[in-house]
Design a protein around this motif. Structure first.
Motif, PDB file in Angstrom:
ATOM      1  N   ARG A  65       0.844  -1.195   0.000  1.00 29.46           N
ATOM      2  CA  ARG A  65       0.000   0.000   0.000  1.00 29.46           C
ATOM      3  C   ARG A  65       0.876   1.240   0.000  1.00 29.46           C
ATOM      4  N   ASP A  66       0.446   2.229  -0.772  1.00 30.49           N
ATOM      5  CA  ASP A  66       1.205   3.472  -0.863  1.00 30.49           C
ATOM      6  C   ASP A  66       0.245   4.653  -0.904  1.00 30.49           C
ATOM      7  N   ARG A  67       0.799   5.849  -0.878  1.00 32.70           N
ATOM      8  CA  ARG A  67       0.019   7.086  -1.014  1.00 32.70           C
ATOM      9  C   ARG A  67       0.454   7.833  -2.275  1.00 32.70           C
ATOM     10  N   ALA A  68       0.988   7.096  -3.221  1.00 31.71           N
ATOM     11  CA  ALA A  68       1.408   7.670  -4.499  1.00 31.71           C
ATOM     12  C   ALA A  68       0.165   7.949  -5.350  1.00 31.71           C
ATOM     13  N   PRO A  69       0.313   8.693  -6.438  1.00 28.26           N
ATOM     14  CA  PRO A  69      -0.830   8.929  -7.322  1.00 28.26           C
ATOM     15  C   PRO A  69      -1.445   7.610  -7.788  1.00 28.26           C
ATOM     16  N   LEU A  70      -2.750   7.630  -7.971  1.00 28.81           N
ATOM     17  CA  LEU A  70      -3.489   6.438  -8.379  1.00 28.81           C
ATOM     18  C   LEU A  70      -2.941   5.896  -9.705  1.00 28.81           C
ATOM     19  N   PHE A  71      -2.636   4.592  -9.694  1.00 34.50           N
ATOM     20  CA  PHE A  71      -2.180   3.919 -10.915  1.00 34.50           C
ATOM     21  C   PHE A  71      -2.490   2.443 -10.779  1.00 34.50           C
ATOM     22  N   ASP A  72      -3.149   1.887 -11.778  1.00 37.93           N
ATOM     23  CA  ASP A  72      -3.509   0.473 -11.768  1.00 37.93           C
ATOM     24  C   ASP A  72      -2.600  -0.294 -12.731  1.00 37.93           C
ATOM     25  N   PRO A  73      -1.567  -0.960 -12.212  1.00 37.25           N
ATOM     26  CA  PRO A  73      -0.650  -1.684 -13.099  1.00 37.25           C
ATOM     27  C   PRO A  73      -1.278  -2.909 -13.754  1.00 37.25           C
ATOM     28  N   THR A  74      -2.410  -3.355 -13.245  1.00 36.28           N
ATOM     29  CA  THR A  74      -3.048  -4.527 -13.861  1.00 36.28           C
ATOM     30  C   THR A  74      -3.619  -4.196 -15.237  1.00 36.28           C
ATOM     31  N   THR A  75      -3.700  -2.898 -15.571  1.00 34.90           N
ATOM     32  CA  THR A  75      -4.209  -2.488 -16.884  1.00 34.90           C
ATOM     33  C   THR A  75      -3.096  -2.297 -17.919  1.00 34.90           C
ATOM     34  N   VAL A  76      -1.846  -2.442 -17.486  1.00 37.57           N
ATOM     35  CA  VAL A  76      -0.714  -2.283 -18.403  1.00 37.57           C
ATOM     36  C   VAL A  76      -0.742  -3.433 -19.409  1.00 37.57           C
ATOM     37  N   PRO A  77      -0.697  -3.126 -20.705  1.00 40.81           N
ATOM     38  CA  PRO A  77      -0.734  -4.210 -21.693  1.00 40.81           C
ATOM     39  C   PRO A  77       0.553  -5.044 -21.657  1.00 40.81           C
ATOM     40  N   GLU A  78       0.415  -6.265 -22.099  1.00 40.48           N
ATOM     41  CA  GLU A  78       1.586  -7.143 -22.204  1.00 40.48           C
ATOM     42  C   GLU A  78       2.558  -6.567 -23.239  1.00 40.48           C
ATOM     43  N   PRO A  79       3.866  -6.630 -22.967  1.00 43.89           N
ATOM     44  CA  PRO A  79       4.827  -6.145 -23.959  1.00 43.89           C
ATOM     45  C   PRO A  79       4.896  -7.093 -25.156  1.00 43.89           C
ATOM     46  N   ASP A  80       5.270  -6.555 -26.282  1.00 49.48           N
ATOM     47  CA  ASP A  80       5.440  -7.371 -27.484  1.00 49.48           C
ATOM     48  C   ASP A  80       6.854  -7.954 -27.457  1.00 49.48           C
ATOM     49  N   LEU A  81       6.962  -9.162 -26.952  1.00 51.20           N
ATOM     50  CA  LEU A  81       8.271  -9.800 -26.811  1.00 51.20           C
ATOM     51  C   LEU A  81       8.789 -10.366 -28.124  1.00 51.20           C
ATOM     52  N   SER A  82       7.963 -10.292 -29.169  1.00 54.15           N
ATOM     53  CA  SER A  82       8.417 -10.784 -30.466  1.00 54.15           C
ATOM     54  C   SER A  82       9.312  -9.763 -31.172  1.00 54.15           C
ATOM     55  N   LEU A  83       9.277  -8.512 -30.726  1.00 55.64           N
ATOM     56  CA  LEU A  83      10.128  -7.486 -31.341  1.00 55.64           C
ATOM     57  C   LEU A  83      11.582  -7.696 -30.952  1.00 55.64           C
ATOM     58  N   PRO A  84      12.514  -7.392 -31.839  1.00 55.34           N
ATOM     59  CA  PRO A  84      13.932  -7.427 -31.456  1.00 55.34           C
ATOM     60  C   PRO A  84      14.175  -6.432 -30.318  1.00 55.34           C
ATOM     61  N   LEU A  85      15.145  -6.704 -29.476  1.00 52.48           N
ATOM     62  CA  LEU A  85      15.412  -5.855 -28.314  1.00 52.48           C
ATOM     63  C   LEU A  85      15.550  -4.382 -28.666  1.00 52.48           C
ATOM     64  N   PHE A  86      16.256  -4.073 -29.743  1.00 51.68           N
ATOM     65  CA  PHE A  86      16.499  -2.674 -30.088  1.00 51.68           C
ATOM     66  C   PHE A  86      15.241  -1.955 -30.581  1.00 51.68           C
ATOM     67  N   GLU A  87      14.175  -2.704 -30.869  1.00 52.73           N
ATOM     68  CA  GLU A  87      12.921  -2.089 -31.320  1.00 52.73           C
ATOM     69  C   GLU A  87      11.881  -1.974 -30.202  1.00 52.73           C
ATOM     70  N   ARG A  88      12.159  -2.564 -29.058  1.00 56.30           N
ATOM     71  CA  ARG A  88      11.204  -2.534 -27.952  1.00 56.30           C
ATOM     72  C   ARG A  88      11.295  -1.208 -27.208  1.00 56.30           C
ATOM     73  N   PRO A  89      10.150  -0.703 -26.736  1.00 53.16           N
ATOM     74  CA  PRO A  89      10.205   0.506 -25.917  1.00 53.16           C
ATOM     75  C   PRO A  89      10.877   0.210 -24.581  1.00 53.16           C
ATOM     76  N   VAL A  90      11.494   1.215 -23.992  1.00 51.91           N
ATOM     77  CA  VAL A  90      12.145   1.062 -22.696  1.00 51.91           C
ATOM     78  C   VAL A  90      11.068   0.898 -21.633  1.00 51.91           C
ATOM     79  N   GLY A  91      11.282  -0.015 -20.708  1.00 48.27           N
ATOM     80  CA  GLY A  91      10.349  -0.219 -19.605  1.00 48.27           C
ATOM     81  C   GLY A  91       9.237  -1.181 -19.966  1.00 48.27           C
ATOM     82  N   GLY A  92       8.353  -1.375 -18.983  1.00 48.55           N
ATOM     83  CA  GLY A  92       7.194  -2.230 -19.202  1.00 48.55           C
ATOM     84  C   GLY A  92       7.401  -3.692 -18.869  1.00 48.55           C
TER      85      GLY A  92
END
Length: 144
Positions: A79-106
């Motif tokens: 539990r935290d008092r940080a701004p509201l954020f629901d990580p369960t809504t974060v989409p799955e990353p596209d792991l099929s992309l080559p590493l250099f084409e993937r966005p940072v994070g996620g």
């Protein structure tokens, strides 16, 4: 029988090892296998890191860690008092992309999803987040 304990940590990167150690020590008191313990510790570490870095943006804050063990299941709620954020809504990353084409994070949320069996978010009142991570365990006396 349910075992429930709550502890408060400063939301600082320097506290991540203490949070991991706390969860690991509690988990070792259960019949969870070393793999199951590793999974819940990894998931909690990723979630706590995200709270510190993205929620509090490395600013001041606290993380309340609630440990819950009941036969067949370990649950850790952060539990935290940080701004509201629901990580369960974060989409799955596209792991099929080559590493250099993937966005940072996620990948943190992806790791959490792959380490636990249940991953839920609820807003806290008057503000903040509650993230609960549950790992089902096989009662095998801690043997692999």
């Amino acid at each position: 029988m349910t075992d429930r304990q709550t502890i408060l940590f400063p939301a600082e990167r320097s506290q991540l090892a203490a949070i991991r150690d706390y969860v690991e020590q509690q988990a070792k008191k259960t019949p969870a296998s070393s793999r199951e313990i590793q999974d819940i510790v990894q998931a909690v570490d990723e979630a706590a890191t995200n709270i510190i870095v993205h929620g509090y943006r490395d600013g001041p804050g606290q993380i309340q860690v609630e440990w819950i063990f009941q036969p067949g299941q370990i649950t850790v709620c952060l539990r935290d008092r940080a701004p509201l954020f629901d990580p369960t809504t974060v989409p799955e990353p596209d792991l099929s992309l080559p590493l250099f084409e993937r966005p940072v994070g996620g990948l943190g949320v992806h790791i959490i999803r792959n380490c636990v069996d249940e991953f839920t978010h609820s807003p806290c009142t008057p503000g903040g987040n509650e993230l609960c991570l549950s790992k089902y365990i096989k009662d095998n006396g801690g043997l692999e």
